[in-house]
Design a protein around this motif. Structure first.
Motif, mmCIF file in Angstrom:
data_model
loop_
_atom_site.group_PDB
_atom_site.id
_atom_site.type_symbol
_atom_site.label_atom_id
_atom_site.label_comp_id
_atom_site.label_asym_id
_atom_site.label_seq_id
_atom_site.Cartn_x
_atom_site.Cartn_y
_atom_site.Cartn_z
ATOM 1 N N GLU A 66 0.813 -1.215 0.000
ATOM 2 C CA GLU A 66 0.000 0.000 0.000
ATOM 3 C C GLU A 66 0.852 1.273 0.000
ATOM 4 O OE1 GLU A 66 -4.148 0.515 2.038
ATOM 5 O OE2 GLU A 66 -2.562 0.833 3.517
ATOM 6 N N VAL A 67 2.052 1.207 0.549
ATOM 7 C CA VAL A 67 2.923 2.387 0.591
ATOM 8 C C VAL A 67 4.169 2.221 -0.277
ATOM 9 C CG1 VAL A 67 2.087 3.222 2.814
ATOM 10 C CG2 VAL A 67 3.986 1.606 2.756
ATOM 11 N N ASP A 68 4.144 1.257 -1.172
ATOM 12 C CA ASP A 68 5.240 1.037 -2.111
ATOM 13 C C ASP A 68 5.070 2.023 -3.267
ATOM 14 O OD1 ASP A 68 7.054 0.222 -4.015
ATOM 15 O OD2 ASP A 68 6.319 -1.840 -4.144
ATOM 16 N N ILE A 69 5.809 3.119 -3.226
ATOM 17 C CA ILE A 69 5.624 4.199 -4.197
ATOM 18 C C ILE A 69 5.980 3.796 -5.622
ATOM 19 C CG2 ILE A 69 5.811 6.090 -2.556
ATOM 20 C CD1 ILE A 69 8.742 6.388 -3.353
ATOM 21 N N TYR A 70 6.793 2.771 -5.778
ATOM 22 C CA TYR A 70 7.201 2.371 -7.124
ATOM 23 C C TYR A 70 6.161 1.511 -7.828
ATOM 24 C CZ TYR A 70 11.600 4.186 -5.502
ATOM 25 O OH TYR A 70 12.570 5.014 -4.992
ATOM 26 N N ASN A 71 5.311 0.854 -7.089
ATOM 27 C CA ASN A 71 4.315 -0.022 -7.696
ATOM 28 C C ASN A 71 2.880 0.428 -7.470
ATOM 29 O OD1 ASN A 71 6.096 -2.013 -8.860
ATOM 30 N ND2 ASN A 71 6.632 -2.493 -6.749
ATOM 31 N N SER A 72 2.683 1.470 -6.682
ATOM 32 C CA SER A 72 1.337 1.983 -6.433
ATOM 33 C C SER A 72 0.930 2.946 -7.543
ATOM 34 C CB SER A 72 1.284 2.716 -5.100
ATOM 35 O OG SER A 72 1.476 1.828 -4.045
ATOM 36 N N ARG A 73 -0.353 3.070 -7.742
ATOM 37 C CA ARG A 73 -0.903 4.053 -8.677
ATOM 38 C C ARG A 73 -1.910 4.887 -7.905
ATOM 39 N NH1 ARG A 73 2.944 2.665 -10.604
ATOM 40 N NH2 ARG A 73 3.319 1.603 -12.565
ATOM 41 N N ILE A 74 -1.968 6.182 -8.211
ATOM 42 C CA ILE A 74 -2.886 7.041 -7.474
ATOM 43 C C ILE A 74 -4.329 6.772 -7.871
ATOM 44 C CG2 ILE A 74 -1.199 8.797 -6.927
ATOM 45 C CD1 ILE A 74 -2.246 10.489 -9.167
ATOM 46 N N ILE A 75 -4.520 6.186 -9.065
ATOM 47 C CA ILE A 75 -5.847 5.733 -9.476
ATOM 48 C C ILE A 75 -5.657 4.607 -10.498
ATOM 49 C CG2 ILE A 75 -6.145 7.446 -11.311
ATOM 50 C CD1 ILE A 75 -9.154 7.594 -10.283
ATOM 51 N N THR A 76 -6.470 3.578 -10.372
ATOM 52 C CA THR A 76 -6.358 2.438 -11.291
ATOM 53 C C THR A 76 -7.359 2.576 -12.436
ATOM 54 O OG1 THR A 76 -8.010 1.038 -10.207
ATOM 55 C CG2 THR A 76 -5.741 0.934 -9.347
ATOM 56 N N ASN A 77 -7.212 1.728 -13.447
ATOM 57 C CA ASN A 77 -8.134 1.788 -14.577
ATOM 58 C C ASN A 77 -9.555 1.363 -14.189
ATOM 59 O OD1 ASN A 77 -7.660 -0.935 -14.328
ATOM 60 N ND2 ASN A 77 -6.926 -1.229 -16.408
ATOM 61 N N LYS A 78 -9.710 0.811 -12.991
ATOM 62 C CA LYS A 78 -11.043 0.466 -12.480
ATOM 63 C C LYS A 78 -11.614 1.600 -11.624
ATOM 64 C CE LYS A 78 -10.315 -4.544 -12.475
ATOM 65 N NZ LYS A 78 -9.576 -4.530 -13.679
ATOM 66 N N GLY A 79 -10.861 2.712 -11.517
ATOM 67 C CA GLY A 79 -11.334 3.870 -10.771
ATOM 68 C C GLY A 79 -11.068 3.812 -9.280
ATOM 69 N N ILE A 80 -10.225 2.879 -8.852
ATOM 70 C CA ILE A 80 -9.912 2.764 -7.425
ATOM 71 C C ILE A 80 -8.759 3.708 -7.105
ATOM 72 C CG2 ILE A 80 -9.144 1.215 -5.593
ATOM 73 C CD1 ILE A 80 -10.386 -1.095 -7.336
ATOM 74 N N SER A 81 -9.018 4.621 -6.180
ATOM 75 C CA SER A 81 -8.011 5.610 -5.780
ATOM 76 C C SER A 81 -7.165 5.091 -4.632
ATOM 77 C CB SER A 81 -8.686 6.898 -5.325
ATOM 78 O OG SER A 81 -9.402 7.484 -6.364
ATOM 79 N N HIS A 82 -5.892 5.443 -4.654
ATOM 80 C CA HIS A 82 -5.007 5.170 -3.528
ATOM 81 C C HIS A 82 -5.484 6.016 -2.346
ATOM 82 C CE1 HIS A 82 -1.303 5.290 -1.130
ATOM 83 N NE2 HIS A 82 -1.049 4.117 -1.702
ATOM 84 N N LYS A 83 -5.246 5.559 -1.147
ATOM 85 C CA LYS A 83 -5.712 6.279 0.044
ATOM 86 C C LYS A 83 -5.145 7.688 0.150
ATOM 87 C CE LYS A 83 -6.624 2.252 2.940
ATOM 88 N NZ LYS A 83 -6.211 1.501 4.123
ATOM 89 N N SER A 84 -4.029 7.961 -0.518
ATOM 90 C CA SER A 84 -3.408 9.284 -0.447
ATOM 91 C C SER A 84 -3.831 10.203 -1.597
ATOM 92 C CB SER A 84 -1.883 9.144 -0.460
ATOM 93 O OG SER A 84 -1.431 8.671 -1.726
ATOM 94 N N THR A 85 -4.677 9.726 -2.490
ATOM 95 C CA THR A 85 -5.044 10.490 -3.683
ATOM 96 C C THR A 85 -5.961 11.663 -3.360
ATOM 97 O OG1 THR A 85 -4.814 8.542 -5.087
ATOM 98 C CG2 THR A 85 -6.167 10.327 -5.946
ATOM 99 N N LEU A 86 -5.626 12.789 -3.984
ATOM 100 C CA LEU A 86 -6.440 13.995 -3.873
ATOM 101 C C LEU A 86 -6.892 14.415 -5.264
ATOM 102 C CD1 LEU A 86 -4.092 16.075 -1.535
ATOM 103 C CD2 LEU A 86 -6.181 14.878 -0.868
ATOM 104 N N GLN A 87 -8.174 14.767 -5.386
ATOM 105 C CA GLN A 87 -8.652 15.338 -6.643
ATOM 106 C C GLN A 87 -8.211 16.791 -6.659
ATOM 107 O OE1 GLN A 87 -12.794 14.667 -7.720
ATOM 108 N NE2 GLN A 87 -12.879 16.697 -8.636
ATOM 109 N N ILE A 88 -7.558 17.211 -7.743
ATOM 110 C CA ILE A 88 -7.017 18.563 -7.801
ATOM 111 C C ILE A 88 -7.850 19.492 -8.670
ATOM 112 C CG2 ILE A 88 -4.989 19.965 -8.349
ATOM 113 C CD1 ILE A 88 -4.559 18.020 -5.984
ATOM 114 N N HIS A 89 -8.137 19.081 -9.898
ATOM 115 C CA HIS A 89 -8.821 19.996 -10.814
ATOM 116 C C HIS A 89 -9.718 19.212 -11.766
ATOM 117 C CE1 HIS A 89 -9.052 24.009 -12.665
ATOM 118 N NE2 HIS A 89 -9.227 23.359 -13.796
ATOM 119 N N LYS A 90 -10.901 19.745 -12.013
ATOM 120 C CA LYS A 90 -11.820 19.126 -12.966
ATOM 121 C C LYS A 90 -11.899 20.005 -14.214
ATOM 122 C CE LYS A 90 -16.407 17.080 -13.371
ATOM 123 N NZ LYS A 90 -17.632 16.711 -12.655
#
Length: 179
Positions: A66-90
């Motif tokens: 979950e905290v492996d920065i090299y293999n984590s993605r802030i959002i997956t192609n299934k729309g699952i956000s990492h716990k640290s993800t912030l929406q910035i701009h629409k």
């Protein structure tokens, strides 16, 4: 490597959202919480039965991933956000800023550099249909000038575009430090 210009032209979207993650206070807090949980679970393993050890070990591995920065993605192609993800701009499809981003990404290709560091994708732009279905994702690493899509395919990109792209995303609210 895929061609980014062809990818952008193929996108059929109504709006886009930029995200940032795997950095900042939210990520630091997650790292600290997971470290405490891992320490607790490692102590539990010492006194657990053989059947419990496997489950506890798996839980520890999940917390580490979950905290492996090299293999984590802030959002997956299934729309699952990492716990640290912030929406910035629409962005709406016809907004000036999304056209500026595309203009930067479509810049004339001069040369690509391959840095020796593994990419950490801390920023992304996700493209959505009118009903919220993900149509595409551009994941960006500003440390090593790398872009991937939602299928983990790499794009051939001129490294010179990254300072311009980074400055535009910072203006929109991304907290990109010199990574």
């Amino acid at each position: 490597m895929k061609n980014l210009i062809k990818y952008i032209k193929s996108l059929d979207f109504e709006y886009a959202i930029s995200y940032s993650g795997l950095r900042g206070e939210k990520f630091t807090k997650l790292e600290e919480e997971n470290k405490k949980k891992i320490n607790r679970l490692e102590k539990e393993i010492e006194s657990s039965r053989l059947t419990e050890k496997s489950e506890l070990t798996e839980e520890i591995e999940d917390l580490k991933k979950e905290v492996d920065i090299y293999n984590s993605r802030i959002i997956t192609n299934k729309g699952i956000s990492h716990k640290s993800t912030l929406q910035i701009h629409k962005f709406r499809k016809d907004d000036k800023e999304i056209h500026e981003i595309f203009e930067i990404l479509n810049s004339k290709f001069e040369e690509q550099h391959f840095w020796m560091c593994p990419p950490i994708f801390r920023d992304a732009i996700v493209f959505y249909s009118e009903d919220g279905e993900i149509k595409g994702i551009l994941q960006m690493c500003f440390s090593c000038s790398w872009i991937k899509n939602e299928n983990e395919e790499d794009f051939q990109v001129d490294y010179k575009i990254f300072p311009r792209l980074m400055n535009l995303l910072i203006q929109l609210g991304h907290n990109i430090e010199n990574e």
